[in-house]
Design a protein around this motif. Structure first.
Motif, PDB file in Angstrom:
ATOM      1  N   PHE A 268      48.095  42.304  26.899  1.00  0.00           N
ATOM      2  CA  PHE A 268      46.859  41.755  27.486  1.00  0.00           C
ATOM      3  C   PHE A 268      47.122  41.485  28.962  1.00  0.00           C
ATOM      4  CE2 PHE A 268      47.025  41.225  23.016  1.00  0.00           C
ATOM      5  CZ  PHE A 268      45.733  41.481  22.592  1.00  0.00           C
ATOM      6  N   HIS A 269      46.409  42.211  29.813  1.00  0.00           N
ATOM      7  CA  HIS A 269      46.756  42.224  31.238  1.00  0.00           C
ATOM      8  C   HIS A 269      45.488  42.139  32.093  1.00  0.00           C
ATOM      9  CE1 HIS A 269      49.338  44.438  34.503  1.00  0.00           C
ATOM     10  NE2 HIS A 269      49.184  43.165  34.746  1.00  0.00           N
ATOM     11  N   THR A 270      45.451  41.158  32.984  1.00  0.00           N
ATOM     12  CA  THR A 270      44.280  41.008  33.871  1.00  0.00           C
ATOM     13  C   THR A 270      44.757  40.951  35.333  1.00  0.00           C
ATOM     14  OG1 THR A 270      44.431  38.644  33.381  1.00  0.00           O
ATOM     15  CG2 THR A 270      42.746  39.866  32.217  1.00  0.00           C
ATOM     16  N   PRO A 271      45.065  42.110  35.906  1.00  0.00           N
ATOM     17  CA  PRO A 271      45.679  42.146  37.245  1.00  0.00           C
ATOM     18  C   PRO A 271      44.656  42.056  38.374  1.00  0.00           C
ATOM     19  CG  PRO A 271      45.451  44.361  36.393  1.00  0.00           C
ATOM     20  CD  PRO A 271      44.823  43.460  35.368  1.00  0.00           C
ATOM     21  N   PHE A 272      43.787  41.053  38.319  1.00  0.00           N
ATOM     22  CA  PHE A 272      42.675  41.011  39.275  1.00  0.00           C
ATOM     23  C   PHE A 272      43.152  40.843  40.713  1.00  0.00           C
ATOM     24  CE2 PHE A 272      40.507  39.425  35.317  1.00  0.00           C
ATOM     25  CZ  PHE A 272      39.926  40.645  35.041  1.00  0.00           C
ATOM     26  N   SER A 273      44.139  39.960  40.933  1.00  0.00           N
ATOM     27  CA  SER A 273      44.598  39.762  42.320  1.00  0.00           C
ATOM     28  C   SER A 273      45.217  41.052  42.854  1.00  0.00           C
ATOM     29  CB  SER A 273      45.617  38.626  42.384  1.00  0.00           C
ATOM     30  OG  SER A 273      45.015  37.446  41.914  1.00  0.00           O
ATOM     31  N   HIS A 274      45.977  41.754  42.008  1.00  0.00           N
ATOM     32  CA  HIS A 274      46.583  43.026  42.436  1.00  0.00           C
ATOM     33  C   HIS A 274      45.512  44.006  42.901  1.00  0.00           C
ATOM     34  CE1 HIS A 274      49.434  41.190  39.678  1.00  0.00           C
ATOM     35  NE2 HIS A 274      50.393  41.966  40.148  1.00  0.00           N
ATOM     36  N   LEU A 275      44.336  43.904  42.300  1.00  0.00           N
ATOM     37  CA  LEU A 275      43.251  44.844  42.605  1.00  0.00           C
ATOM     38  C   LEU A 275      42.281  44.283  43.641  1.00  0.00           C
ATOM     39  CD1 LEU A 275      42.567  45.915  38.918  1.00  0.00           C
ATOM     40  CD2 LEU A 275      43.509  47.385  40.702  1.00  0.00           C
ATOM     41  N   GLY A 276      42.620  43.132  44.216  1.00  0.00           N
ATOM     42  CA  GLY A 276      41.725  42.511  45.198  1.00  0.00           C
ATOM     43  C   GLY A 276      40.436  42.013  44.565  1.00  0.00           C
ATOM     44  N   GLN A 277      40.455  41.782  43.250  1.00  0.00           N
ATOM     45  CA  GLN A 277      39.225  41.385  42.558  1.00  0.00           C
ATOM     46  C   GLN A 277      39.349  39.968  41.996  1.00  0.00           C
ATOM     47  OE1 GLN A 277      37.377  44.524  40.154  1.00  0.00           O
ATOM     48  NE2 GLN A 277      38.645  46.020  41.209  1.00  0.00           N
ATOM     49  N   LEU A 376      33.638  44.637  48.237  1.00  0.00           N
ATOM     50  CA  LEU A 376      33.480  45.118  49.616  1.00  0.00           C
ATOM     51  C   LEU A 376      34.707  44.804  50.469  1.00  0.00           C
ATOM     52  CD1 LEU A 376      29.767  43.966  50.137  1.00  0.00           C
ATOM     53  CD2 LEU A 376      30.592  46.246  49.583  1.00  0.00           C
ATOM     54  N   SER A 377      35.701  44.141  49.866  1.00  0.00           N
ATOM     55  CA  SER A 377      36.857  43.711  50.654  1.00  0.00           C
ATOM     56  C   SER A 377      37.858  44.855  50.845  1.00  0.00           C
ATOM     57  CB  SER A 377      37.559  42.538  49.946  1.00  0.00           C
ATOM     58  OG  SER A 377      38.172  43.008  48.761  1.00  0.00           O
ATOM     59  N   ASP A 378      38.624  44.770  51.941  1.00  0.00           N
ATOM     60  CA  ASP A 378      39.684  45.758  52.173  1.00  0.00           C
ATOM     61  C   ASP A 378      40.712  45.710  51.051  1.00  0.00           C
ATOM     62  OD1 ASP A 378      38.484  46.501  54.451  1.00  0.00           O
ATOM     63  OD2 ASP A 378      39.888  45.496  55.811  1.00  0.00           O
ATOM     64  N   GLU A 379      40.987  44.492  50.553  1.00  0.00           N
ATOM     65  CA  GLU A 379      41.998  44.357  49.484  1.00  0.00           C
ATOM     66  C   GLU A 379      41.617  45.209  48.273  1.00  0.00           C
ATOM     67  OE1 GLU A 379      43.620  39.784  50.283  1.00  0.00           O
ATOM     68  OE2 GLU A 379      42.126  40.115  48.734  1.00  0.00           O
ATOM     69  N   CYS A 380      40.346  45.144  47.917  1.00  0.00           N
ATOM     70  CA  CYS A 380      39.890  45.897  46.743  1.00  0.00           C
ATOM     71  C   CYS A 380      39.863  47.399  47.052  1.00  0.00           C
ATOM     72  CB  CYS A 380      38.515  45.396  46.309  1.00  0.00           C
ATOM     73  SG  CYS A 380      37.839  46.315  44.937  1.00  0.00           S
ATOM     74  N   MET A 381      39.285  47.768  48.199  1.00  0.00           N
ATOM     75  CA  MET A 381      39.209  49.186  48.583  1.00  0.00           C
ATOM     76  C   MET A 381      40.592  49.833  48.597  1.00  0.00           C
ATOM     77  SD  MET A 381      36.479  50.727  49.237  1.00  0.00           S
ATOM     78  CE  MET A 381      34.765  50.309  49.093  1.00  0.00           C
ATOM     79  N   ASN A 382      41.568  49.121  49.191  1.00  0.00           N
ATOM     80  CA  ASN A 382      42.921  49.687  49.275  1.00  0.00           C
ATOM     81  C   ASN A 382      43.518  49.892  47.892  1.00  0.00           C
ATOM     82  OD1 ASN A 382      42.815  49.734  52.003  1.00  0.00           O
ATOM     83  ND2 ASN A 382      43.873  47.767  52.290  1.00  0.00           N
TER      84      ASN A 382
END
Ligand SMILES: CCCCCCCCCCC/C=C/C(=O)SCCNC(=O)CCNC(=O)[C@H](O)C(C)(C)COP(=O)(O)OP(=O)(O)OC[C@H]1O[C@@H](n2cnc3c(N)ncnc32)[C@H](O)[C@@H]1OP(=O)(O)O
Length: 394
Positions: A268-277, A376-382
């Motif tokens: 069970f994995h929720t890597p939201f910060s890794h994805l900028g989300q 819309l953030s660069d973190e997510c786009m990258n």
């Protein structure tokens, strides 16, 4: 070389394998059907037929149609390649470019064939057979069956680890609405293949409408809110049969299920910060309640991956079974549950869940609005570009 490799990977993703085999580094197209030739009239009819499709054929099919149309009308792609952040035009360019020197007539024939297969599959998807034991094969991304009082909704994109593309979001909502009204007692969500689900399909971010990324993010938030709302409002017992690893939204939604049975192979994995989300599926509310705020933060903020045993110890999973006997044991149990009086189960669920409903809808709305900004953030786009260019994986 890296960009050529990316183009090739994207081309593999978007070109129909039944029509061609593409190899890297030299793009070779081996056509397996050259005998038939569509006339200009057939081609024009097919173009009109596309406009009449009752259901959105999905991004992958739309890209194939675009590429074949351009090839059939203009020949090989000789446009300059769009920049890496111009995701939609780049995806279109890649799809067209991947057709190489495919002759115009063959592209025309392939376009006509594709429209014809889309028309028949999308027509049939609206038909649901009546009766108590039924199987709906009309879905593109799901297998939905109903027997022994159980409606089973199986995520069915095993080659993509059951990633949720836009079509799958819509089909799950459709299947849940149908299940809420059918004569089954309980509803089950599970995955086909080795994964339960790898979460949101990251290619969902590539199909940018004319209104740009802002419009895309706004539409994404509307879709997500409606999607999660269907789980909040689902009236019958809803059970997750987690057959393998679960990622992202497929994990967060578990907080809205009435029971979660997992194979010991599941994670069970929720890597939201890794994805900028940021968290969705009401997990910002349900997870701290289920497992304590600190444990929820480990998962939702730091992206800690839990084993099935750990998820069970923290209350997210109801029970874990050895993978070797998982299906047998779980389905035996579910069949017994489904024999219980359906109205009593529905009313009991209502009384347990209803006082939280309003709160859950408010949390859902807030999470979607925060995510709209995150997309819309660069973190997510990258993060998305890195995944699509195969620079990163979880
Ligand atoms: C503005 C946007 C609007 C969007 C519309 C609404 C959206 C609502 C969104 C709600 C928010 C949701 C958030 C999440 O769910 S976050 C989680 C997202 N998921 C991931 O980041 C997982 C990415 N995948 C991976 O890291 C790996 O694939 C994985 C570890 C899962 C498996 O690795 P493995 O090596 O075993 O397998 P492959 O990588 O080779 O995968 C096989 C093929 O499947 C494709 N795949 C897998 N997962 C995804 C995915 N999530 N999205 C897209 N594609 C996926 C993978 O690319 C392989 O494809 P190919 O065979 O074609 O290469």
């Amino acid at each position: 070389v890296a960009m050529a490799y990316l183009a090739w990977r994207l081309a593999q993703r978007w070109c129909p394998s039944s029509l061609q085999v593409i190899s890297f580094p030299v793009v070779q197209l081996h056509l397996n059907r050259t005998a038939m030739r569509a006339s200009q009239k057939d081609f024009e009819n097919a173009m009109n037929q596309v406009k009449l499709l009752k259901k959105d054929p999905g991004n992958e099919a739309k890209l194939k149609l675009y590429a074949l149309y351009k090839q059939a009308t203009e020949g090989p792609c000789n446009m300059p390649k769009p920049g890496v952040f111009d995701l939609i035009n780049k995806a279109k360019w890649d799809a067209w470019n991947a057709l190489g020197s495919l002759p115009k007539e063959t592209a025309r024939q392939n376009y006509v064939d594709l429209v014809s297969s889309l028309s028949s599959s999308l027509e049939s998807s609206s038909q649901v057979e009546p009766g108590t034991d039924r199987k709906s094969t009309g879905y593109e991304t799901l297998m939905v069956t109903s027997e022994d009082g159980i409606t089973k909704i199986m995520l069915n994109r095993p080659t993509k680890k059951n990633a949720l593309n836009v079509e799958m979001y819509h089909e799950i909502m459709h299947a849940l609405k149908a299940a809420s009204k059918d004569d089954s007692a309980i509803t089950v969500l599970t995955g086909n293949g080795d994964y339960y689900s790898s979460g949101n399909d990251l290619t969902n971010f590539t199909d940018i409408p004319p209104g740009g990324v802002e419009e895309k993010a706004k539409n994404g938030a509307i879709l997500l809110r409606e999607f999660v709302g269907c789980f909040i409002d689902f009236p019958k017992p809803l059970i997750a049969v987690v057959n393998g690893p679960a990622v992202g939204i497929s994990v967060t939604l578990l907080g809205l299920f009435d029971a979660v049975y997992a194979s010991d192979r599941a994670t069970f994995h929720t890597p939201f910060s890794h994805l900028g989300q940021s968290p969705e599926g009401c997990s910002s509310y349900t997870f701290p309640k289920i497992m304590s705020p600190a444990k929820a933060i480990e998962m939702l903020v730091f992206g800690k991956k839990l084993t099935a045993g750990e998820a069970c110890a923290q209350g997210l999973v109801t029970e874990v079974f050895p993978d070797s006997t998982f299906q047998k044991e779980v389905w035996t149990r579910l069949k017994a549950f489904a024999k219980l009086p359906p109205n009593a189960m529905r009313i009991s669920k209502e009384i347990i869940r209803n006082r939280e409903k309003e709160k859950l809808h408010a949390v859902n709305a807030e999470e979607c609005s925060v995510l709209q900004g995150r997309w819309l953030s660069d973190e997510c786009m990258n993060a998305v570009v890195n995944f699509l260019s195969r620079k990163s994986k979880l």
